[in-house]
Design a protein around this motif. Structure first.
Motif, short mmCIF file in Angstrom:
data_model
loop_
_atom_site.label_atom_id
_atom_site.label_comp_id
_atom_site.label_asym_id
_atom_site.label_seq_id
_atom_site.Cartn_x
_atom_site.Cartn_y
_atom_site.Cartn_z
N THR A 112 0.84 -1.20 0.00
CA THR A 112 0.00 0.00 0.00
C THR A 112 0.87 1.24 0.00
OG1 THR A 112 -1.75 1.20 1.19
CG2 THR A 112 -0.10 0.07 2.52
N ASN A 113 0.28 2.35 -0.39
CA ASN A 113 0.97 3.64 -0.27
C ASN A 113 0.04 4.68 0.35
OD1 ASN A 113 -0.81 4.01 -2.36
ND2 ASN A 113 0.70 4.75 -3.84
N THR A 114 -0.91 4.22 1.16
CA THR A 114 -1.80 5.14 1.87
C THR A 114 -1.94 4.72 3.32
OG1 THR A 114 -3.85 3.93 1.42
CG2 THR A 114 -3.14 5.53 -0.24
N LEU A 115 -2.03 5.71 4.21
CA LEU A 115 -2.22 5.43 5.63
C LEU A 115 -3.59 4.82 5.90
CD1 LEU A 115 -0.68 8.67 7.19
CD2 LEU A 115 0.14 6.34 7.57
N GLU A 116 -4.57 5.20 5.09
CA GLU A 116 -5.95 4.76 5.32
C GLU A 116 -6.10 3.24 5.25
OE1 GLU A 116 -6.14 9.03 4.15
OE2 GLU A 116 -5.05 7.26 3.46
N GLU A 117 -5.19 2.57 4.57
CA GLU A 117 -5.30 1.11 4.42
C GLU A 117 -4.68 0.34 5.58
OE1 GLU A 117 -4.45 -0.54 0.53
OE2 GLU A 117 -4.79 1.42 -0.40
N LEU A 118 -4.06 1.05 6.51
CA LEU A 118 -3.50 0.38 7.69
C LEU A 118 -4.61 0.02 8.66
CD1 LEU A 118 -0.30 2.49 8.46
CD2 LEU A 118 -0.43 0.28 7.31
N PRO A 119 -4.39 -0.94 9.56
CA PRO A 119 -5.40 -1.28 10.57
C PRO A 119 -5.71 -0.08 11.46
CG PRO A 119 -3.62 -2.91 10.53
CD PRO A 119 -3.18 -1.77 9.66
N ILE A 120 -6.89 -0.06 12.07
CA ILE A 120 -7.29 1.08 12.89
C ILE A 120 -6.41 1.20 14.14
CG2 ILE A 120 -9.67 1.10 12.08
CD1 ILE A 120 -10.44 -0.30 14.72
N ASN A 121 -5.81 0.09 14.56
CA ASN A 121 -4.89 0.12 15.71
C ASN A 121 -3.44 -0.06 15.27
OD1 ASN A 121 -5.13 -2.52 14.90
ND2 ASN A 121 -5.18 -3.38 16.98
N THR A 138 -5.35 11.08 10.76
CA THR A 138 -5.78 10.07 9.80
C THR A 138 -6.14 8.75 10.48
OG1 THR A 138 -4.35 11.04 8.11
CG2 THR A 138 -5.10 8.78 7.73
N ILE A 139 -5.35 8.36 11.49
CA ILE A 139 -5.61 7.11 12.22
C ILE A 139 -5.74 7.46 13.71
CG2 ILE A 139 -4.87 4.72 12.58
CD1 ILE A 139 -2.94 5.00 10.27
N PRO A 140 -6.92 7.86 14.15
CA PRO A 140 -7.10 8.33 15.53
C PRO A 140 -6.74 7.30 16.59
CG PRO A 140 -9.00 8.91 14.16
CD PRO A 140 -8.16 7.97 13.36
N THR A 141 -6.84 6.01 16.25
CA THR A 141 -6.59 4.97 17.25
C THR A 141 -5.22 4.31 17.06
OG1 THR A 141 -7.82 3.43 15.83
CG2 THR A 141 -9.02 4.47 17.65
N ALA A 142 -4.34 4.94 16.33
CA ALA A 142 -3.01 4.38 16.12
C ALA A 142 -2.27 4.21 17.44
CB ALA A 142 -2.21 5.27 15.17
N GLN A 143 -1.43 3.18 17.52
CA GLN A 143 -0.56 2.97 18.66
C GLN A 143 0.85 3.44 18.26
OE1 GLN A 143 -0.87 -1.05 20.45
NE2 GLN A 143 -2.47 -1.42 18.93
N PHE A 144 1.43 4.29 19.08
CA PHE A 144 2.74 4.84 18.71
C PHE A 144 3.85 4.14 19.49
CE2 PHE A 144 -0.23 8.19 17.52
CZ PHE A 144 0.15 8.36 16.20
N ILE A 145 4.87 3.74 18.76
CA ILE A 145 6.02 3.04 19.31
C ILE A 145 7.20 4.00 19.30
CG2 ILE A 145 7.50 1.01 19.11
CD1 ILE A 145 4.51 0.38 19.50
N GLU A 146 7.79 4.25 20.48
CA GLU A 146 8.98 5.10 20.54
C GLU A 146 10.10 4.41 19.77
OE1 GLU A 146 9.48 8.08 21.80
OE2 GLU A 146 7.50 8.37 22.70
N GLU A 161 10.50 -5.75 14.70
CA GLU A 161 9.55 -5.55 15.80
C GLU A 161 8.11 -5.50 15.31
OE1 GLU A 161 10.74 -2.33 18.34
OE2 GLU A 161 12.83 -3.01 18.41
N ASN A 162 7.91 -5.88 14.05
CA ASN A 162 6.58 -5.97 13.45
C ASN A 162 5.78 -4.68 13.60
OD1 ASN A 162 4.68 -7.41 11.92
ND2 ASN A 162 3.57 -8.07 13.75
N ILE A 163 6.45 -3.56 13.37
CA ILE A 163 5.78 -2.26 13.36
C ILE A 163 5.12 -2.08 12.00
CG2 ILE A 163 6.18 0.23 13.53
CD1 ILE A 163 8.62 -0.45 15.32
N ASP A 164 3.95 -1.47 11.96
CA ASP A 164 3.23 -1.36 10.70
C ASP A 164 3.83 -0.31 9.77
OD1 ASP A 164 1.00 -3.27 11.06
OD2 ASP A 164 0.55 -1.99 12.77
N ALA A 165 4.33 0.78 10.34
CA ALA A 165 4.91 1.85 9.52
C ALA A 165 5.78 2.74 10.40
CB ALA A 165 3.82 2.69 8.84
N ILE A 166 6.74 3.41 9.81
CA ILE A 166 7.53 4.41 10.52
C ILE A 166 7.52 5.71 9.73
CG2 ILE A 166 9.03 2.78 11.74
CD1 ILE A 166 11.17 3.27 9.64
#
Length: 304
Positions: A112-121, A138-146, A161-166
């Protein structure tokens, strides 16, 4: 011999090579040595910047080296420069960036090349308060990883670490030759970049006329106008990593266009404003805006 001081990270060393090459193009007779220095910000690669002294942790060791004459010119990423420099030092030169945008690198499991296609969490890797608030639009329920460390380390953690995006600086990827890693380049008018993002700044001793002159050989006058205006705003508002802050400034035909983004740390309150102003009026207007925003934040945080 001109000694160029730089952080030891791969990106910082590449930037030092860029500065050296530009100086030699401007004056081939110069004798230049690059001096890598480990900063306190590089020693602690785990703690959030806001907990270890803000972005200034990357420059203070270099400033000490300048003051004790270990180096002659310090090379900084301007976004790491706090508004207050050590006494006796000044920024003498500003180099235009190849890009100022933020970008997204997705985990390879996504096509994908859009944030909207990522999971809600979705798990998003970033330690930047600004990036967290803007991604949350764009993703109000995103979990942020330091996530800290150099760019290569962050790219490795994305997968390991199986992060969805950076979220990264696109300019940094370009300088490392990794621009193809960017899956999504974010519009700077919507995803407002950090002040000085991508800009290389050269710091010298105020009384060192020769190395100030050398630094000016590669100065971009347009970038200097933009950067000094942004630094004046930052100095007045008094922000480092304490609040989410974006500032996107362009300069054309003697007019500045500034987009300011500011939010409370939790992102509950967000302010965004676009300002178009003549060069002669820009400094006073940006200072007045900084004072106004500072007052707004104080009212929202009465105990500060």
């Amino acid at each position: 011999m001109i000694k160029l001081g730089t952080r030891k990270s791969p990106l910082a060393l590449i930037q030092a090579d860029l500065v050296k090459a530009q100086l030699l193009r401007a004056n081939p007779s110069l004798d230049i040595e690059i001096v890598p220095i480990l900063t306190s910000g590089d020693r602690d690669k785990i703690s959030p910047l806001s907990e270890i002294g803000g972005k200034g942790v990357f420059i203070k060791t270099l400033e000490t080296a300048l003051l004790d004459n270990t180096i002659d010119i310090a090379i900084h990423s301007l976004k790491d420069v706090t508004s207050e420099l050590e006494k006796g030092l000044e920024l003498s030169s500003f180099l235009s960036p190849e890009a100022i945008e933020d970008c997204i690198v997705f985990n390879s499991k996504y096509k994908t090349n859009t944030l909207e296609e990522l999971p809600i969490n979705a798990k998003i890797g970033t330690g930047s308060l600004r990036r967290k608030v803007l991604i949350s639009q764009t993703i109000p329920t995103a979990q942020f990883i330091e996530i800290r460390g150099n760019v290569e380390t962050r790219l490795q953690k994305l997968e390991s670490e199986n992060i969805d995006a950076i979220v990264l600086s696109y300019c940094g990827l370009i300088r490392l030759g990794l621009q193809k890693k960017a899956n999504l380049i974010l519009d700077p008018e919507e995803f407002i970049p950090a002040p000085g993002q991508g800009v290389i700044a050269l710091e010298t001793r105020k009384n060192d006329k020769q190395n100030k002159k050398n630094a000016l050989l590669i100065n971009s006058s347009t970038q200097e106008k933009i950067s000094r205006l942004e630094l004046a705003f930052l100095s007045e508002i008094g922000l480092d990593c304490g609040y989410p802050l974006g500032l996107y400034t362009t300069f054309e035909n003697k007019k500045f266009n500034c987009i300011i983004f500011l939010a409370t740390e939790d992102g509950e309150l967000q302010y965004e404003e676009e300002i178009k102003v003549d060069e002669k009026d820009a400094h006073n207007l940006l200072i007045s805006k900084a004072i106004a925003y500072k007052s707004l934040l104080k009212n929202e945080n009465p105990n500060d």
